[in-house]
Write a protein that holds these residues in place. Structure first.
Motif, PDB file in Angstrom:
ATOM      1  N   ASN A  11       0.820  -1.209   0.000  1.00  0.00           N
ATOM      2  CA  ASN A  11       0.000   0.000   0.000  1.00  0.00           C
ATOM      3  C   ASN A  11       0.862   1.271   0.000  1.00  0.00           C
ATOM      4  O   ASN A  11       0.541   2.227  -0.701  1.00  0.00           O
ATOM      5  CB  ASN A  11      -0.963  -0.006   1.187  1.00  0.00           C
ATOM      6  N   ASP A  12       1.916   1.275   0.789  1.00  0.00           N
ATOM      7  CA  ASP A  12       2.798   2.451   0.821  1.00  0.00           C
ATOM      8  C   ASP A  12       3.472   2.671  -0.523  1.00  0.00           C
ATOM      9  O   ASP A  12       3.610   3.807  -0.979  1.00  0.00           O
ATOM     10  CB  ASP A  12       3.868   2.303   1.908  1.00  0.00           C
ATOM     11  N   GLN A  13       3.885   1.592  -1.161  1.00  0.00           N
ATOM     12  CA  GLN A  13       4.534   1.719  -2.462  1.00  0.00           C
ATOM     13  C   GLN A  13       3.547   2.188  -3.527  1.00  0.00           C
ATOM     14  O   GLN A  13       3.902   2.968  -4.405  1.00  0.00           O
ATOM     15  CB  GLN A  13       5.167   0.396  -2.873  1.00  0.00           C
ATOM     16  N   ILE A  14       2.315   1.733  -3.433  1.00  0.00           N
ATOM     17  CA  ILE A  14       1.303   2.173  -4.381  1.00  0.00           C
ATOM     18  C   ILE A  14       1.026   3.662  -4.185  1.00  0.00           C
ATOM     19  O   ILE A  14       0.985   4.429  -5.153  1.00  0.00           O
ATOM     20  CB  ILE A  14       0.019   1.330  -4.251  1.00  0.00           C
ATOM     21  N   PHE A  15       0.849   4.077  -2.939  1.00  0.00           N
ATOM     22  CA  PHE A  15       0.623   5.497  -2.646  1.00  0.00           C
ATOM     23  C   PHE A  15       1.787   6.335  -3.170  1.00  0.00           C
ATOM     24  O   PHE A  15       1.583   7.366  -3.821  1.00  0.00           O
ATOM     25  CB  PHE A  15       0.435   5.699  -1.138  1.00  0.00           C
ATOM     26  N   SER A  16       3.002   5.879  -2.910  1.00  0.00           N
ATOM     27  CA  SER A  16       4.192   6.597  -3.388  1.00  0.00           C
ATOM     28  C   SER A  16       4.235   6.643  -4.911  1.00  0.00           C
ATOM     29  O   SER A  16       4.604   7.665  -5.499  1.00  0.00           O
ATOM     30  CB  SER A  16       5.472   5.937  -2.874  1.00  0.00           C
ATOM     31  N   GLY A  26       3.555  18.012 -12.014  1.00  0.00           N
ATOM     32  CA  GLY A  26       3.746  19.273 -11.299  1.00  0.00           C
ATOM     33  C   GLY A  26       3.895  19.006  -9.819  1.00  0.00           C
ATOM     34  O   GLY A  26       3.562  17.920  -9.343  1.00  0.00           O
ATOM     35  N   PRO A  27       4.402  19.995  -9.070  1.00  0.00           N
ATOM     36  CA  PRO A  27       4.628  19.792  -7.638  1.00  0.00           C
ATOM     37  C   PRO A  27       3.324  19.546  -6.878  1.00  0.00           C
ATOM     38  O   PRO A  27       2.302  20.157  -7.179  1.00  0.00           O
ATOM     39  CB  PRO A  27       5.297  21.079  -7.164  1.00  0.00           C
ATOM     40  N   LEU A  28       3.397  18.650  -5.925  1.00  0.00           N
ATOM     41  CA  LEU A  28       2.249  18.362  -5.064  1.00  0.00           C
ATOM     42  C   LEU A  28       2.227  19.357  -3.907  1.00  0.00           C
ATOM     43  O   LEU A  28       3.275  19.878  -3.513  1.00  0.00           O
ATOM     44  CB  LEU A  28       2.341  16.937  -4.520  1.00  0.00           C
ATOM     45  N   PRO A  29       1.053  19.601  -3.349  1.00  0.00           N
ATOM     46  CA  PRO A  29       0.989  20.532  -2.216  1.00  0.00           C
ATOM     47  C   PRO A  29       1.698  19.938  -1.000  1.00  0.00           C
ATOM     48  O   PRO A  29       1.680  18.727  -0.790  1.00  0.00           O
ATOM     49  CB  PRO A  29      -0.505  20.685  -1.967  1.00  0.00           C
ATOM     50  N   PRO A  30       2.334  20.797  -0.201  1.00  0.00           N
ATOM     51  CA  PRO A  30       3.002  20.303   1.007  1.00  0.00           C
ATOM     52  C   PRO A  30       1.970  19.943   2.071  1.00  0.00           C
ATOM     53  O   PRO A  30       0.821  20.361   2.011  1.00  0.00           O
ATOM     54  CB  PRO A  30       3.849  21.503   1.448  1.00  0.00           C
ATOM     55  N   GLY A  31       2.407  19.145   3.013  1.00  0.00           N
ATOM     56  CA  GLY A  31       1.537  18.816   4.134  1.00  0.00           C
ATOM     57  C   GLY A  31       1.194  17.343   4.189  1.00  0.00           C
ATOM     58  O   GLY A  31       1.547  16.571   3.308  1.00  0.00           O
ATOM     59  N   GLU A  32       0.482  17.001   5.242  1.00  0.00           N
ATOM     60  CA  GLU A  32       0.165  15.605   5.486  1.00  0.00           C
ATOM     61  C   GLU A  32      -1.192  15.186   4.946  1.00  0.00           C
ATOM     62  O   GLU A  32      -1.556  14.030   5.049  1.00  0.00           O
ATOM     63  CB  GLU A  32       0.246  15.321   6.990  1.00  0.00           C
ATOM     64  N   GLY A  33      -1.954  16.093   4.360  1.00  0.00           N
ATOM     65  CA  GLY A  33      -3.275  15.763   3.854  1.00  0.00           C
ATOM     66  C   GLY A  33      -3.281  15.290   2.427  1.00  0.00           C
ATOM     67  O   GLY A  33      -4.292  15.376   1.731  1.00  0.00           O
ATOM     68  N   LEU A  34      -2.161  14.761   1.968  1.00  0.00           N
ATOM     69  CA  LEU A  34      -2.022  14.369   0.574  1.00  0.00           C
ATOM     70  C   LEU A  34      -2.999  13.266   0.165  1.00  0.00           C
ATOM     71  O   LEU A  34      -3.449  13.226  -0.974  1.00  0.00           O
ATOM     72  CB  LEU A  34      -0.579  13.936   0.305  1.00  0.00           C
ATOM     73  N   ALA A  35      -3.352  12.393   1.083  1.00  0.00           N
ATOM     74  CA  ALA A  35      -4.290  11.310   0.763  1.00  0.00           C
ATOM     75  C   ALA A  35      -5.637  11.869   0.314  1.00  0.00           C
ATOM     76  O   ALA A  35      -6.319  11.266  -0.512  1.00  0.00           O
ATOM     77  CB  ALA A  35      -4.475  10.381   1.955  1.00  0.00           C
ATOM     78  N   ASN A  36      -6.019  13.026   0.841  1.00  0.00           N
ATOM     79  CA  ASN A  36      -7.298  13.638   0.490  1.00  0.00           C
ATOM     80  C   ASN A  36      -7.189  14.666  -0.628  1.00  0.00           C
ATOM     81  O   ASN A  36      -8.176  15.326  -0.954  1.00  0.00           O
ATOM     82  CB  ASN A  36      -7.918  14.296   1.726  1.00  0.00           C
ATOM     83  N   VAL A  78      -5.912  11.224  -4.132  1.00  0.00           N
ATOM     84  CA  VAL A  78      -4.674  10.433  -4.161  1.00  0.00           C
ATOM     85  C   VAL A  78      -4.843   9.149  -3.352  1.00  0.00           C
ATOM     86  O   VAL A  78      -4.530   8.054  -3.824  1.00  0.00           O
ATOM     87  CB  VAL A  78      -3.483  11.268  -3.642  1.00  0.00           C
ATOM     88  N   GLY A  79      -5.351   9.263  -2.127  1.00  0.00           N
ATOM     89  CA  GLY A  79      -5.531   8.083  -1.283  1.00  0.00           C
ATOM     90  C   GLY A  79      -6.557   7.119  -1.838  1.00  0.00           C
ATOM     91  O   GLY A  79      -6.362   5.901  -1.807  1.00  0.00           O
ATOM     92  N   GLY A  80      -7.641   7.650  -2.366  1.00  0.00           N
ATOM     93  CA  GLY A  80      -8.672   6.803  -2.969  1.00  0.00           C
ATOM     94  C   GLY A  80      -8.149   6.053  -4.173  1.00  0.00           C
ATOM     95  O   GLY A  80      -8.402   4.858  -4.346  1.00  0.00           O
ATOM     96  N   LEU A  81      -7.388   6.757  -5.009  1.00  0.00           N
ATOM     97  CA  LEU A  81      -6.812   6.115  -6.190  1.00  0.00           C
ATOM     98  C   LEU A  81      -5.828   5.024  -5.782  1.00  0.00           C
ATOM     99  O   LEU A  81      -5.825   3.931  -6.354  1.00  0.00           O
ATOM    100  CB  LEU A  81      -6.142   7.164  -7.072  1.00  0.00           C
ATOM    101  N   ALA A  82      -5.007   5.294  -4.767  1.00  0.00           N
ATOM    102  CA  ALA A  82      -4.054   4.279  -4.288  1.00  0.00           C
ATOM    103  C   ALA A  82      -4.801   3.049  -3.757  1.00  0.00           C
ATOM    104  O   ALA A  82      -4.395   1.908  -4.021  1.00  0.00           O
ATOM    105  CB  ALA A  82      -3.153   4.871  -3.208  1.00  0.00           C
ATOM    106  N   ASN A  83      -5.903   3.257  -3.036  1.00  0.00           N
ATOM    107  CA  ASN A  83      -6.698   2.129  -2.532  1.00  0.00           C
ATOM    108  C   ASN A  83      -7.319   1.337  -3.672  1.00  0.00           C
ATOM    109  O   ASN A  83      -7.359   0.099  -3.642  1.00  0.00           O
ATOM    110  CB  ASN A  83      -7.791   2.625  -1.586  1.00  0.00           C
ATOM    111  N   LEU A  84      -7.807   2.038  -4.676  1.00  0.00           N
ATOM    112  CA  LEU A  84      -8.391   1.380  -5.843  1.00  0.00           C
ATOM    113  C   LEU A  84      -7.347   0.508  -6.547  1.00  0.00           C
ATOM    114  O   LEU A  84      -7.615  -0.641  -6.902  1.00  0.00           O
ATOM    115  CB  LEU A  84      -8.942   2.449  -6.793  1.00  0.00           C
ATOM    116  N   ILE A  85      -6.157   1.042  -6.721  1.00  0.00           N
ATOM    117  CA  ILE A  85      -5.074   0.284  -7.352  1.00  0.00           C
ATOM    118  C   ILE A  85      -4.705  -0.928  -6.500  1.00  0.00           C
ATOM    119  O   ILE A  85      -4.498  -2.030  -7.023  1.00  0.00           O
ATOM    120  CB  ILE A  85      -3.849   1.185  -7.597  1.00  0.00           C
TER     121      ILE A  85
END
Length: 94
Positions: A11-16, A26-36, A78-85
């Motif tokens: 799961n971590d590798q898929i998210f990454s 393009g650059p992703l926004p900073p912070g810990e809310g990347l999954a959402n 991002v998190g939803g797509l990683a879970n789907l994958i």
């Protein structure tokens, strides 16, 4: 898919992997809310780059998205797509 392939796609590798594919656009926004992070709604990928983005993920994880996947709410973050994958990888392994 072999058991080694399943372990390769944790799961971590898929998210990454999803994050890396988005960072290529393009650059992703900073912070810990990347999954959402709603990468489509925020314009991170547009209609022209979406096909390339999705094709790259399908190739990387050896999966196929369906039309219903594209319409799901889960597909839009991002998190939803990683879970789907991750679910698709698990199904492919069965």
């Amino acid at each position: 898919m072999t058991e080694a392939d399943i372990r390769k796609h944790s799961n971590d590798q898929i998210f990454s992997g999803v994050c890396e594919a988005l960072e290529a656009k393009g650059p992703l926004p900073p912070g810990e809310g990347l999954a959402n992070y709603a990468y489509i709604d925020e314009g991170h990928v547009n209609s022209l780059s979406l096909l390339e983005f999705i094709t790259g993920l399908e190739y990387r994880f050896d999966i196929q998205f369906s039309d219903s996947d594209f319409e799901s709410v889960e597909f839009r973050t991002v998190g939803g797509l990683a879970n789907l994958i991750a679910r698709k990888c698990a199904r492919e392994a069965e």
